[in-house]
Scaffold this motif. Structure first.
Motif, short mmCIF file in Angstrom:
data_model
loop_
_atom_site.label_atom_id
_atom_site.label_comp_id
_atom_site.label_asym_id
_atom_site.label_seq_id
_atom_site.Cartn_x
_atom_site.Cartn_y
_atom_site.Cartn_z
N ALA A 1 14.31 17.26 10.77
CA ALA A 1 14.34 16.61 9.45
C ALA A 1 13.04 15.83 9.20
N ARG A 2 12.88 14.66 9.78
CA ARG A 2 11.69 13.85 9.57
C ARG A 2 10.46 14.47 10.22
N MET A 3 10.67 15.41 11.11
CA MET A 3 9.55 16.08 11.75
C MET A 3 8.67 16.81 10.73
N LEU A 4 9.26 17.32 9.65
CA LEU A 4 8.49 18.07 8.66
C LEU A 4 7.45 17.18 7.98
N GLU A 5 7.78 15.94 7.69
CA GLU A 5 6.84 15.02 7.06
C GLU A 5 5.65 14.75 7.98
N LEU A 6 5.91 14.48 9.25
CA LEU A 6 4.83 14.19 10.19
C LEU A 6 3.98 15.43 10.47
N ALA A 7 4.62 16.57 10.62
CA ALA A 7 3.86 17.80 10.88
C ALA A 7 2.96 18.15 9.71
N TYR A 8 3.44 17.95 8.50
CA TYR A 8 2.62 18.25 7.32
C TYR A 8 1.38 17.34 7.27
N ILE A 9 1.56 16.06 7.55
CA ILE A 9 0.44 15.12 7.50
C ILE A 9 -0.62 15.48 8.54
N LEU A 10 -0.20 15.76 9.78
CA LEU A 10 -1.15 16.06 10.84
C LEU A 10 -1.87 17.39 10.60
N GLU A 11 -1.13 18.41 10.20
CA GLU A 11 -1.76 19.71 9.97
C GLU A 11 -2.80 19.65 8.86
N LYS B 1 -0.11 2.51 25.86
CA LYS B 1 0.02 1.62 24.71
C LYS B 1 1.22 2.06 23.87
N ILE B 2 1.75 1.10 23.12
CA ILE B 2 2.91 1.36 22.27
C ILE B 2 2.57 0.88 20.86
N ALA B 3 2.83 1.73 19.88
CA ALA B 3 2.58 1.38 18.48
C ALA B 3 3.82 1.75 17.67
N TYR B 4 3.93 1.11 16.53
CA TYR B 4 5.04 1.40 15.61
C TYR B 4 4.50 1.60 14.20
N ILE B 5 4.81 2.74 13.61
CA ILE B 5 4.46 3.04 12.22
C ILE B 5 5.72 3.57 11.55
N ASP B 6 6.10 2.96 10.47
CA ASP B 6 7.40 3.23 9.86
C ASP B 6 7.37 4.57 9.12
N PHE B 7 7.98 5.59 9.73
CA PHE B 7 8.19 6.88 9.09
C PHE B 7 9.69 7.19 8.99
N SER B 8 10.52 6.15 8.95
CA SER B 8 11.96 6.38 8.92
C SER B 8 12.43 6.94 7.59
N GLY B 9 11.72 6.65 6.49
CA GLY B 9 12.11 7.19 5.20
C GLY B 9 13.44 6.64 4.71
N LEU B 10 13.66 5.34 4.85
CA LEU B 10 14.91 4.71 4.42
C LEU B 10 14.64 3.70 3.31
N HIS B 11 15.68 3.39 2.56
CA HIS B 11 15.55 2.45 1.47
C HIS B 11 15.33 1.04 2.01
N GLU B 12 14.79 0.17 1.16
CA GLU B 12 14.52 -1.21 1.52
C GLU B 12 15.43 -2.13 0.71
N VAL C 1 3.70 6.51 19.75
CA VAL C 1 3.86 6.00 18.39
C VAL C 1 5.33 6.11 18.01
N LEU C 2 6.01 4.99 17.93
CA LEU C 2 7.40 4.97 17.46
C LEU C 2 7.40 5.05 15.94
N THR C 3 8.17 5.98 15.40
CA THR C 3 8.18 6.18 13.95
C THR C 3 9.35 5.51 13.26
N GLU C 4 10.32 5.01 14.01
CA GLU C 4 11.43 4.28 13.42
C GLU C 4 12.12 3.47 14.51
N GLY D 1 0.79 -1.22 0.00
CA GLY D 1 0.00 0.00 0.00
C GLY D 1 0.82 1.26 0.00
N GLY D 2 2.10 1.17 0.38
CA GLY D 2 3.00 2.29 0.29
C GLY D 2 2.67 3.42 1.24
N ARG D 3 2.96 4.64 0.76
CA ARG D 3 2.84 5.82 1.60
C ARG D 3 1.42 6.05 2.08
#
Length: 986
Positions: A285-295, A725-736, A425-428, A254-256
């Motif tokens: 750095a990665r904060m900009l991606e998360l802030a944009y999505i939430l706003e 509660k603890i959750a993990y959603i991958d927002f690391s933005g790294l290659h696979e 929410v752990l992002t990476e 499903g990607g991004r």
């Protein structure tokens, strides 16, 4: 030839990245100055040893892992600020805000003086017992110093080759070229291409091929990322240095979009139950991606069915430099994805149209640009964050740092850990700060991984219960030095100054260094005297010099002294210079420094006193001025806290600067809108919040004011019983791993070096790379996995010889210039060394060779043989012989085809065609249309393709129809040939 040495971040639990590349000629390139959340100064000792030999420094990302130690090295390492540093503009700006947040939020960022550095202290025996280490902190850089350090960085743009300047102590760079390409992981993140001679090196650490909301993908396949081949500049390098961090992550279906939906669904589910969502991330750095999505989610949902829920939920961005980060982001829209650029342009267009329609000047309904946050409130102080957390309303807090070891994320966790409705929410993936212990972030990551039923990192949104898990939290407080700790610190400073003066080539401490000692000693005083400076300052300087020379009894080792051992130690007259470079091979030269002002050299009256005047002055000072005897502190004796340094105005300035901080806080209480961190006007993103009317007095935090004088860290531990509660959603933005499987066969590197990852994932990725490369040409690819401190030879075997040209051949050469380079083809025959010595034709050389042999018959046979072998080892390229038979046979074998040398840019061709009266415009990527009939394309391999259409309806410089088409076609080819050099055989 080049070698690669990872200083940090190779098969290690620490995410910090530091790499050293050494090229031919002694050129050393430092890539990244990373650190981790422990802020251990001992991890930087290896870097400190290489500082005096580094030619330049490159920075890749504005994160703690890649430039966290930059300000520390600039302040505490001599000569480091003299090394040229290169980075993109976003890395410079966002890196600066990161360092501001780091030193304002974490006392440990100043770093504890290592125990090995205090080992030579006269008082080290006091702290030799286990657990008796004083934990003395180094002096952190000030806000002004941080701004000065980052102003030294040279900004670069993407895809623009640049020839850097070397450091003052570096050998010549010999045409070294560096080029920055988009890495996609962070804003301004860089893949570095380094070209030096035959070596082509691609340094790609922490890159992301996938396109995101704010960031575009890495530039492997071109600017748009949709090409089928890797761009020519990054293809077939000598070595590809790639990170293995996160390569074991499975691909997210499903990607991004699915990733974003998982985060927003979890947020909605939590706030509907009245809970708080904490999303720890980095500061800039990665904060900009998360802030944009939430706003933007808040903007959409605030007018929908769940508008009431989102209106009562507090959305906050917590960080000491959050305002500066967003201000920089607004000014760097062109570095972001094309979608953000279009959104920005559309918002500006609507705003202009609305301004034209509004006649009454009302601007309340204007559209917001992507990073003009309407709903997200900026929380730069702990008091503001506490008001949000204590309001009793649901909240979503985006806070620094991802490790939960420092910053507002740590403070928020200590507020919400006991409520089961709250979620972290752990992002990476969080790395271990030390091999023997795990921090809070690593503990939560391990707990989530153990309880996650799917058991895969790629599964997003799975929530687990902490169920009362206990985690020990280490807190840090700052205290002043006491007793022998202060003396130990002064001894450490004296030893460091000796090392600094040694590296800078000084034989003795100058008066400037003596004054610097007085400045540091003045920092231990609570208040500085306001008395005027005495006319004669010689005694103060003599006291400081005497104290310094006594501290030299501590002594440096011979390795630390280097070549200065010839000056510093008695009865030492020899120094081994084999294998040394630079100043280590030359007898040390003592450059005497002189103090001067705008009128010339400073005249010190005490230096011109007669002997009887000097004796009278000493007697009068000791009898009439009792403060002078008090100022003469004995060697090794501690000066009182309230004791001022005589004649030291710099100490007064220091304390007035400290008082300036209090005056700034008083201005904040009186309504001054200046920010005490960066001096910029506060721009709160949530102007409509009802709490903005509260008094600013509640933001006053006396506990966060900086203490004066040297300090130490005092640690304490307490236990948290986690109920959240603890959750993990991958927002690391790294290659696979899938990205590597696709790109490595296209890049086709001769050697692959894997760094920046843990040992297990690095070795696993190396085995997988050997497996999926198959049986093609890439199957012979050398894969290197060095460890920290291991130097590997990353060069490839090439066949290169050194030839000398004879004078007769040089006279026949016809050079052609292509963009500043001289190019020529040569056809000749290899002769012996005697041609290079004499520079004559073959017949003359043969005669002189015979004469030389006859003269050498009387000499020793062994000597003659060795000389002949040494001479024959240097071949000479000479013209072809003049014998007609031999010349005809040789010419029959020579078939030299003309070569076209050079690189044609379509933008230059378009400009040339327009200057010649033709119409030229771009149609699609890599396609130029001339006069509507001729198409010029540039393939990925650099090949130029010219095609003419058969319509014949275009108009060009030569007339109508087919005639115009033919004229345009040949005009285009003519301009192409003019931009290239046609090299024929000579």
């Amino acid at each position: 030839m080049f070698s690669f040495t990872p200083l940090l971040g190779a098969q290690s639990d620490s995410p910090a990245s530091q790499s050293l590349l050494e090229l031919d000629g002694g050129i050393k390139i430092l890539i990244d100055v990373g650190w981790d959340e422990v802020f251990d100064a001992e991890k930087l000792l290896a870097l400190e040893k290489h500082v005096s030999t580094i030619s330049l420094t490159l920075l890749t990302h504005p994160t703690l892992d890649h430039l966290g130690a930059y300000a520390h090295c600039c302040k505490h390492f001599p000569l480091f600020t003299k090394i040229p540093v290169y980075a993109t503009t976003p890395v410079i700006s966002l890196g600066r805000t990161l360092i501001h947040d780091l030193y304002a939020s974490s006392p440990l960022a100043a770093s504890i003086i290592p125990a090995t550095a205090l080992a030579e202290s006269l008082y080290s025996a006091t702290f030799s017992k286990p657990g008796a280490h004083p934990n003395i902190l180094l002096q952190p850089p000030t806000v002004e110093e941080i701004a000065g350090y980052f102003s030294l960085i040279n900004p670069l743009k993407y895809s623009q080759p640049h020839q850097p300047s070397p450091s003052p102590f570096s050998p010549p760079l010999n045409g070294l070229t560096i080029t920055a390409y988009n890495a996609g992981h962070t804003l301004g993140g860089t893949i570095w291409h380094i070209q030096h001679g035959l070596e082509s090196i691609v340094y790609a650490v922490d890159w992301n091929q996938a396109k995101e909301n704010v960031l575009s993908g890495a530039a492997w396949l071109g600017a748009g990322g949709g090409g089928a081949e890797v761009i020519e500049q990054l293809r077939r390098p000598t070595a590809l240095i790639c990170s293995s961090k996160g390569a074991e992550r499975s691909h997210l279906a499903g990607g991004r979009r699915k990733r974003d939906d998982a985060l927003l669904h979890l947020v909605k589910q939590t706030i509907s139950q009245g809970g708080t969502v904490l999303i720890p991330t980095d500061s800039s750095a990665r904060m900009l991606e998360l802030a944009y999505i939430l706003e933007h989610h808040w903007r959409t949902e605030s007018t929908g069915a769940a508008a009431q829920l989102y209106r009562k939920t507090r959305l906050g961005l917590a960080g000491k430099s959050a305002n500066a980060t967003l201000r920089y982001a607004r000014s760097m829209i062109e570095w972001m994805d094309e979608g953000i650029v279009r959104e920005m342009e559309a918002s500006i267009g609507r705003e202009k149209a609305q301004n034209r329609s509004n006649t009454n000047g009302d601007k309340s309904g204007q559209d917001q640009t992507p990073f003009d946050f309407r709903h997200m409130k900026l929380l730069e102080r702990k008091s503001k964050l506490d008001r949000v957390l204590n309001s009793g309303k649901p909240a979503v807090i985006l806070a620094s740092d991802k490790s939960l070891e420092w910053g507002f994320s740590r403070h928020t966790l200590q507020k919400i850990f006991g409520d089961s409705r709250n979620v972290v929410v752990l992002t990476e993936r969080v790395a271990k700060p030390r091999p023997d212990e795990s921090g809070i972030g690593r503990f939560m990551w391990d707990l989530w991984k153990q309880q996650n039923q799917a058991g895969e990192e790629g599964e997003n949104g799975n929530v687990i219960e902490s169920a009362g898990a206990e985690v020990e939290v280490k807190s840090t407080e700052i205290a002043r030095l006491e007793g022998e700790e202060s003396l130990t610190y002064q001894q450490y400073l004296a030893r460091r100054r000796q090392m600094h003066s040694t590296l800078q080539g000084d034989n003795a401490l100058t008066k400037e260094t003596d004054q610097a000692i007085a400045d540091d000693n003045s920092s231990t005083s609570s208040e500085s005297s306001e008395e005027s400076e005495h006319e004669h300052q010689g005694r103060t300087l003599n006291i400081s010099a005497t104290l310094t020379h006594s501290r030299r009894k501590i002594g440096l080792t011979d390795e630390e002294l280097g070549v200065n051992v010839l000056l510093r130690k008695k009865n030492v007259y020899d120094y081994d210079v084999r294998g040394k470079r630079g100043r280590e091979k030359v007898f040390p030269f003592v450059a005497k420094r002189t103090r001067n002002d705008e009128f010339g050299d400073i005249i010190r009256p005490e230096e011109y006193l007669r002997a009887e005047e000097r004796d009278d002055l000493d007697t009068n000072e000791l009898t009439t001025d009792p403060t002078k005897t008090k100022a003469e502190t004995a060697v090794g004796q501690k000066r009182k806290w309230d004791e001022a340094v005589p004649g030291n105005k710099s100490g007064q300035k220091h304390h007035s600067h400290q008082r300036g901080g209090a005056s700034k806080r008083s201005k904040m209480e009186n309504g001054d809108p200046r920010d005490e961190t960066n001096g910029d006007t506060q721009m709160d993103g949530n102007n409509n919040d009802s709490e903005t009317s509260e008094s600013e007095e509640s933001d006053y935090e006396p506990g966060e004011s900086a203490q004066e004088g040297p300090q130490k860290a005092v640690f304490s531990t307490h236990t948290l019983h986690l109920q959240l509660k603890i959750a993990y959603i991958d927002f690391s933005g790294l290659h696979e791993k899938r990205d590597l499987q696709m790109l490595i066969p296209l890049i086709r590197p001769r050697k692959l070096i894997l760094v920046a990852g843990e040992q297990a994932e690095t070795l696993s990725l190396a085995a997988d790379c050997k497996g999926f490369l198959g049986s093609g040409d890439e199957s012979n690819l050398d894969i290197l996995t060095p460890v920290i401190g291991e130097t590997v030879d990353a060069s490839v075997e090439t066949n290169a010889w050194t030839l000398k040209l004879s004078r007769a051949l040089v006279k026949k050469l016809t050079w052609q210039n292509v963009k500043g380079l001289g190019i020529v083809t040569i056809t000749g025959r290899i002769e012996t060394i005697h041609h290079a010595m004499n520079g004559d034709s073959s017949e003359e050389s043969a005669a002189k060779k015979q004469k030389l042999i006859e003269e050498d018959q009387s000499s020793d046979s062994k000597t003659k043989t060795s000389v002949t072998e040494e001479q024959d080892s240097e071949p000479v390229l000479d013209i072809l012989p003049t014998n007609p038979l031999m010349s005809a046979a040789s010419n029959a074998q020579i078939t030299t085809q003309p070569l076209h040398v050079g690189d044609l840019r379509l933008a230059d061709l378009r400009r040339l065609m327009q200057a010649s009266g033709h119409r030229a415009e771009f149609r699609g990527e890599g396609t130029l249309l001339v006069d509507g009939t001729v198409v010029v394309r540039k393939a990925a391999t650099g090949r130029i393709e010219v095609e003419g259409s058969g319509s014949g309806g275009g108009f060009g410089a030569g007339g109508y129809g087919a005639r115009a088409q033919e004229s345009s076609f040949f005009a285009v080819k003519r301009k192409i040939y003019e931009g290239l050099a046609v090299i024929a055989g000579s």
